[in-house]
Write a protein that holds these residues in place. Structure first.
Motif, short mmCIF file in Angstrom:
data_model
loop_
_atom_site.label_atom_id
_atom_site.label_comp_id
_atom_site.label_asym_id
_atom_site.label_seq_id
_atom_site.Cartn_x
_atom_site.Cartn_y
_atom_site.Cartn_z
N GLY A 197 0.87 17.94 -7.53
CA GLY A 197 1.83 19.03 -7.64
C GLY A 197 3.06 18.86 -6.75
N ILE A 198 3.38 17.63 -6.40
CA ILE A 198 4.53 17.40 -5.51
C ILE A 198 5.54 16.42 -6.11
CG2 ILE A 198 3.29 17.96 -3.37
CD1 ILE A 198 3.04 14.87 -2.94
N SER A 199 5.49 16.19 -7.41
CA SER A 199 6.36 15.18 -8.02
C SER A 199 7.85 15.47 -7.81
CB SER A 199 6.05 15.01 -9.50
OG SER A 199 6.16 16.23 -10.17
N GLU A 200 8.22 16.74 -7.69
CA GLU A 200 9.63 17.07 -7.46
C GLU A 200 10.07 16.71 -6.03
OE1 GLU A 200 7.25 20.39 -5.96
OE2 GLU A 200 7.20 19.34 -7.87
N ARG A 201 9.12 16.38 -5.18
CA ARG A 201 9.44 16.03 -3.78
C ARG A 201 9.21 14.55 -3.48
NH1 ARG A 201 6.27 20.00 -0.21
NH2 ARG A 201 7.35 18.84 1.41
N VAL A 202 8.87 13.78 -4.50
CA VAL A 202 8.66 12.34 -4.34
C VAL A 202 9.68 11.64 -5.23
CG1 VAL A 202 7.02 10.44 -4.58
CG2 VAL A 202 6.20 12.70 -3.88
N HIS A 203 10.52 10.82 -4.60
CA HIS A 203 11.65 10.20 -5.30
C HIS A 203 11.54 8.68 -5.27
CE1 HIS A 203 13.32 14.24 -5.03
NE2 HIS A 203 12.97 14.20 -3.75
N ASN B 171 0.81 -1.22 0.00
CA ASN B 171 0.00 0.00 0.00
C ASN B 171 0.85 1.28 0.00
OD1 ASN B 171 -2.14 1.74 0.00
ND2 ASN B 171 -3.05 1.00 1.89
N PRO B 172 1.76 1.43 -0.96
CA PRO B 172 2.58 2.64 -0.99
C PRO B 172 1.78 3.91 -1.24
CG PRO B 172 2.87 1.38 -3.01
CD PRO B 172 2.04 0.53 -2.08
N MET B 173 0.59 3.78 -1.79
CA MET B 173 -0.26 4.95 -2.03
C MET B 173 -0.69 5.59 -0.71
SD MET B 173 -1.53 6.98 -4.27
CE MET B 173 -1.59 6.17 -5.87
N GLU C 28 1.49 4.60 -11.27
CA GLU C 28 0.32 5.17 -10.59
C GLU C 28 0.75 6.17 -9.52
OE1 GLU C 28 -3.32 3.62 -7.74
OE2 GLU C 28 -2.40 2.20 -9.13
N LEU C 29 1.79 5.83 -8.77
CA LEU C 29 2.30 6.73 -7.73
C LEU C 29 2.87 8.01 -8.34
CD1 LEU C 29 4.06 3.98 -5.60
CD2 LEU C 29 2.08 5.32 -4.86
N GLU C 30 3.61 7.87 -9.42
CA GLU C 30 4.17 9.04 -10.10
C GLU C 30 3.05 9.95 -10.61
OE1 GLU C 30 8.42 7.48 -11.87
OE2 GLU C 30 6.59 6.91 -12.94
N ALA C 31 2.01 9.36 -11.18
CA ALA C 31 0.88 10.14 -11.70
C ALA C 31 0.17 10.88 -10.56
CB ALA C 31 -0.09 9.24 -12.44
N TYR C 32 -0.01 10.22 -9.44
CA TYR C 32 -0.69 10.84 -8.29
C TYR C 32 0.15 12.02 -7.78
CZ TYR C 32 -3.26 11.26 -3.90
OH TYR C 32 -4.02 11.73 -2.85
N ALA C 33 1.46 11.81 -7.65
CA ALA C 33 2.35 12.89 -7.19
C ALA C 33 2.31 14.08 -8.15
CB ALA C 33 3.77 12.36 -7.02
N ALA C 34 2.29 13.80 -9.44
CA ALA C 34 2.23 14.88 -10.43
C ALA C 34 0.92 15.64 -10.33
CB ALA C 34 2.41 14.30 -11.85
#
Length: 177
Positions: free
Chosen positions: A55-61, A15-17, A46-52
């Protein structure tokens, strides 16, 4: 450090979401912190899309598989385990041994609850409750004294799982049967 670390496969069981939803809730309040996933799996896109979308994709690695997890943990703010079910989680034990504050879901089979027996040994939250996970993440980030107390208590608890201690317990058990 300023990283919130998750170690595990990016699959439904883990459950990484849940961690991403929690981080999204508190991201504005903690602008200097990032969320770091170590592991690979089918949910990455899916996680990358949610972060984008948040508006926080630059803070999720997404670091993929790594051999230097202990050094990453040592310079991070906290470790989060957000599985829906889990046996005895090695990554949680490793984080506790390093002394990084930990937050874990209280999985039905009880592995995390076995490790986290007292409040200062870590925080347990119900599975799937990103709202409560977010509250605990923010509470830990904002309380340096609690972080230090947890670090000390977790290191002490982790010593109870050192190989020699476990081997001694197994020997005693087997010899007394």
């Amino acid at each position: 450090g300023k990283n919130i670390v998750i170690v595990g496969r990016l699959q439904p069981q883990k459950n990484p979401m849940n961690a991403l939803r929690a981080f999204t809730r508190i991201a504005k309040a903690i602008p200097e912190y990032d969320l770091v996933y170590i592991g690979e799996g089918e949910l990455k896109v899916e996680l990358e899309a949610y972060a984008a979308q948040a508006g926080i994709s630059e803070r999720v690695h997404f670091l993929g598989k790594r051999d230097d997890i202990d050094s990453i943990l040592e310079c991070s703010a906290m470790y989060v385990l957000c599985s829906d079910f889990e046996g005895m989680p090695n990554a949680l034990m490793e984080a506790m041994a390093v002394g990084i504050p930990v937050i874990s879901t209280d999985c039905p089979c009880g592995g995390p609850r076995t490790l986290i027996k007292e409040e200062l040994q870590g925080v347990l939250v119900p599975c799937g409750r990103s709202d409560l996970l977010a509250e605990e993440m923010e509470r830990l980030i904002k309380n340096r004294d609690l972080q230090l107390l947890m670090s000390e208590a977790e290191r002490a608890r982790a010593k109870e799982f050192m190989p020699q201690i476990i081997l001694t317990k197994w020997s005693e058990y087997l010899l007394n049967e």
